[in-house]
Motif scaffolding. Structure first.
Motif, short mmCIF file in Angstrom:
data_model
loop_
_atom_site.label_atom_id
_atom_site.label_comp_id
_atom_site.label_asym_id
_atom_site.label_seq_id
_atom_site.Cartn_x
_atom_site.Cartn_y
_atom_site.Cartn_z
N ALA A 1 1.25 -0.86 -0.18
CA ALA A 1 0.34 -0.35 -0.30
C ALA A 1 0.55 1.15 0.30
O ALA A 1 2.54 0.74 0.02
N TYR B 1 -9.34 -8.91 -10.45
CA TYR B 1 -8.74 -8.59 -9.01
C TYR B 1 -7.46 -9.58 -8.32
O TYR B 1 -7.55 -10.55 -8.86
N LEU C 1 -8.81 -6.90 -3.68
CA LEU C 1 -8.48 -5.23 -4.97
C LEU C 1 -9.09 -5.68 -6.05
O LEU C 1 -8.59 -6.19 -6.36
N THR D 1 -7.11 -0.92 -8.68
CA THR D 1 -7.14 -0.23 -7.41
C THR D 1 -4.64 -0.17 -7.59
O THR D 1 -3.97 -0.09 -7.01
N VAL E 1 -0.50 -0.57 -4.56
CA VAL E 1 -1.90 -0.39 -4.89
C VAL E 1 -1.47 0.70 -4.41
O VAL E 1 -1.36 1.43 -3.56
N LEU F 1 -3.74 2.47 -2.33
CA LEU F 1 -4.30 3.29 -1.48
C LEU F 1 -3.80 3.11 -0.49
O LEU F 1 -2.64 2.37 0.00
N ILE G 1 -7.95 0.15 2.98
CA ILE G 1 -7.99 -1.00 2.95
C ILE G 1 -8.65 -1.74 3.65
O ILE G 1 -9.55 -2.68 3.95
N ALA H 1 -11.81 -1.61 4.51
CA ALA H 1 -13.02 -1.91 3.20
C ALA H 1 -13.58 -2.49 3.46
O ALA H 1 -14.24 -3.97 4.65
N TYR I 1 -14.37 2.30 -3.56
CA TYR I 1 -13.01 2.98 -3.73
C TYR I 1 -12.51 3.89 -4.63
O TYR I 1 -11.93 3.64 -4.75
#
Length: 124
Positions: free
Chosen positions: A27, A46, A62, A66, A79, A81, A86, A89, A111
């Motif tokens: 991340a 994904y 994810l 992303t 990602v 994010l 995360i 979520a 997201y």
């Protein structure tokens, strides 16, 4: 940026046919785990990340949209994010959500990616 929440960005470095299982996922503010499963299905791509002890061993799904960058040499996926985004979520339960279009719409909206074809608009 991507036109589709469930497709990899052209600039991500995604190589067709490369198995992402086992790649580390980063991340913006640190490591979140390793890829346990991934899909390259058109319009439905994904990664499922096993977070290990970070979120009590839970998995997160994810959307491919992303993913900002894939480093095949280092076997890392980056990602766009934060760890908090995360962690906060909607909960992912593989048996219930893997093929659930309603969950995917919810996740894409969470997201900020729009339901299925909406543009990536950045962070929440």
């Amino acid at each position: 940026m991507t036109e589709n929440a469930w497709g990899y960005r052209e600039t991500s470095g995604r190589l067709e046919g490369v198995d992402l299982t086992g790649y580390k996922v980063e991340a913006e503010d640190g490591s979140i785990g390793k890829v346990d499963k991934h899909s390259d299905e058109a319009g439905s791509a994904y990664i499922v990340v096993d977070t290990g002890p970070w979120i009590f061993g839970k998995e997160v799904l994810l959307p491919a949209g992303t993913v900002s960058r894939i480093d095949a040499a280092e076997e890392k996926i980056y990602v766009e994010l934060s760890k908090e985004q995360i962690k906060s979520a909607p909960e992912f339960v593989r048996e219930d959500h893997l093929d659930d279009t309603g969950y995917r719409e919810q996740l894409g909206s969470y997201y900020g990616l729009g339901p299925f074809g909406g543009p990536f608009v950045g962070h929440m």
